[in-house]
Design an enzyme around this catalytic site. Structure first.
Site, short mmCIF file in Angstrom:
data_model
loop_
_atom_site.label_atom_id
_atom_site.label_comp_id
_atom_site.label_asym_id
_atom_site.label_seq_id
_atom_site.Cartn_x
_atom_site.Cartn_y
_atom_site.Cartn_z
N TYR A 1 -1.98 -0.43 11.08
CA TYR A 1 -2.11 -1.12 9.78
C TYR A 1 -0.90 -0.84 8.90
O TYR A 1 -0.24 -1.76 8.40
CB TYR A 1 -3.40 -0.69 9.07
N THR B 1 0.82 -1.21 0.00
CA THR B 1 0.00 0.00 0.00
C THR B 1 0.85 1.27 0.00
O THR B 1 1.99 1.25 0.46
CB THR B 1 -0.90 -0.01 1.27
N ASP B 2 0.25 2.36 -0.45
CA ASP B 2 0.96 3.65 -0.39
C ASP B 2 1.03 4.19 1.04
O ASP B 2 1.80 5.10 1.33
CB ASP B 2 0.28 4.68 -1.32
N GLU B 3 0.22 3.60 1.96
CA GLU B 3 0.19 4.14 3.33
C GLU B 3 1.51 3.96 4.06
O GLU B 3 1.76 4.62 5.06
CB GLU B 3 -0.94 3.47 4.13
N LYS C 1 2.07 -3.33 7.49
CA LYS C 1 2.35 -3.53 6.05
C LYS C 1 3.81 -3.16 5.74
O LYS C 1 4.49 -3.82 4.96
CB LYS C 1 1.40 -2.70 5.18
#
Ligand code: NAD
Ligand code: DAU
Length: 366
Positions: A172, A146-148, A176
């Site tokens: 989260y 993810t970009d997060e 990741k």
């Protein structure tokens, strides 16, 4: 044969459906069927002998080892994860278990299997028997991320590129980020042929109605409040899920080993704009019985703690190196999505029965 993990979730099930529509190659789908995994997403391929579903955990070393030995996949696409930021704030434990420990155990099983593969150059596709032709060199492990992991941008920052520092802010995104680092380390240390994709916010069919877009559609139709966290000016970069799936297929085909690829559709939108767009499409496609606009249901609620202000993906690397481009604009994709939810109210009713009832409405207090 390829092995897909988390193939009963939102993106995973879209990937499985697209794979079976685009290729003859069979697919093994390993999914633990948590609250987010739903076999109804795969109803249209029920009975298709190219799809083998196994209920199980990516962290089950013995199970994964046995599946790899039996099916000899040429590639693994790892979607399986706990994926909802709000849930990670209310209870991070499952995120640590699946996203970090689970990915680690999966990598261990894959490493042991991969180290036993032959070095020979594979024979051409048509001349292979089952399992033959998969070599150390041709094997791939694609990790979906993810970009997060890059953290939060200010309004004036350039979009995230692959060289941005990791600065995850939620349990989260931290989990990741940890999994991405493990994948990277298995390439660097053991030579495992890995690829990683970091994608922006997806939307589309089979999106579980805890996430902003499907939640707003669901609540609007149910006459419930449309909750906006904080001032609603947080920005997300939206990509239609089928475009994410095509990017993953392309990276699997031609991505350079050990590289990461950002995936996004250049569609930055403030949350409030997204919710207004959804309300206007619903006003047009299924007007409220009282004739009032759906936007009257918008309700400002307490902000998500540590809420990232802005995400934006610079997708120029995947476009330049692999020639990938999204097929949908936000306007075309969001119309298709609203129409899909209107046409699939039985799916919505099924996935929102049971455990969902204990979750939704759990908002933050000041
Ligand atoms: P999802 O929550 O809809 O689906 C996750 C799937 O994984 C479910 O089917 C669930 O049953 C399964 N699963 C969970 N724990 C498991 C375990 N221990 N073993 C096996 N299966 C397990 O998630 P999603 O939105 O489809 O996201 C898929 C992947 O893409 C995730 O890795 C997520 O981090 C990443 N991603 C998501 C988005 C997005 O906008 N949704 C964007 C970028 C990246
Ligand atoms: O950026 C990629 C990520 O996008 C993925 O890695 C995650 O798995 C995925 O869930 C998604 O994370 P977000 O937190 O951005 O998505 P979510 O739909 O939960 O929220 C989108 C934005 O809308 C965010 O700024 C929070 C806000 N929001 C969300 C909900 C559920 C609201 O204002 N109200 C809500 O009720």
């Amino acid at each position: 044969m390829i092995l897909v993990t988390g193939g009963a979730g939102f993106i995973g099930s879209n990937f499985v459906l697209d794979w079976l529509a685009n290729a003859d190659e069979p697919l093994l789908n390993l999914d633990a069927l948590t609250y987010a995994g739903n076999l109804e997403n795969l109803a249209t391929v029920d009975g298709d002998s190219r799809h083998i579903f196994i209920k199980g955990d990516i962290g089950d070393f013995a199970l994964v080892s046995a599946l790899l030995a039996e099916h000899q996949p040429r590639a693994i696409v790892n979607f399986a994860a706990e994926s909802h930021v709000d849930r990670s704030i209310h209870g991070p434990e499952d995120f640590i278990q699946t996203n970090i420990v689970g990915t680690f155990r999966l990598l261990e099983a894959v490493r042991a299997h991969w180290q036993k593969l032959p070095n020979e150059t594979p024979r051409p596709e048509g001349e292979r028997g089952r399992g033959e032709g998969v070599s150390k060199q041709s094997f791939r492990f694609l990790h979906v991320s993810t970009d997060e992991v890059y953290g939060s941008l200010s309004a004036s920052d350039p979009a995230f590129s692959e060289t941005n520092r990791y600065e995850p802010n939620s349990p989260y995104s931290a989990s990741k980020a940890a999994s991405d680092h493990l994948v990277r380390a298995y390439h660097h240390t053991y030579g495992l042929p890995v690829l990683t994709t970091n994608c922006s916010n997806n939307y589309g069919p089979y999106h579980f109605p805890e996430k902003l877009i499907p939640l707003v559609i669901h609540n609007a139709l149910a006459g419930k409040p449309l909750p906006i966290y904080g001032d609603g000016q947080q920005v997300r970069d939206w990509l239609y899920v089928k475009d994410h799936c095509s990017a993953i297929r392309r990276v699997l085909e031609a991505g350079r080993l050990g590289e990461t690829y950002n995936v996004g559709g250049w569609n930055e939108k403030p949350n409030l704009d997204v919710v207004h767009t959804l309300c206007s499409i619903l006003d047009e496609l299924q007007p409220r019985a009282d004739g009032k606009p759906y936007k009257e249901q918008i309700t400002y609620v307490t902000d998500r703690p540590g809420h990232d202000r802005r995400y934006a993906i610079d997708a120029s690397k995947i476009e330049r190196e692999l020639g990938w481009k999204p097929a949908e604009t936000f306007e075309t994709g969001i119309h298709k999505t609203v129409q899909w939810y209107l046409d699939n109210q039985a799916w919505v009713a099924n996935v929102t029965s049971g455990v969902y009832q204990n979750w939704v409405g759990k908002q933050y207090s000041v």
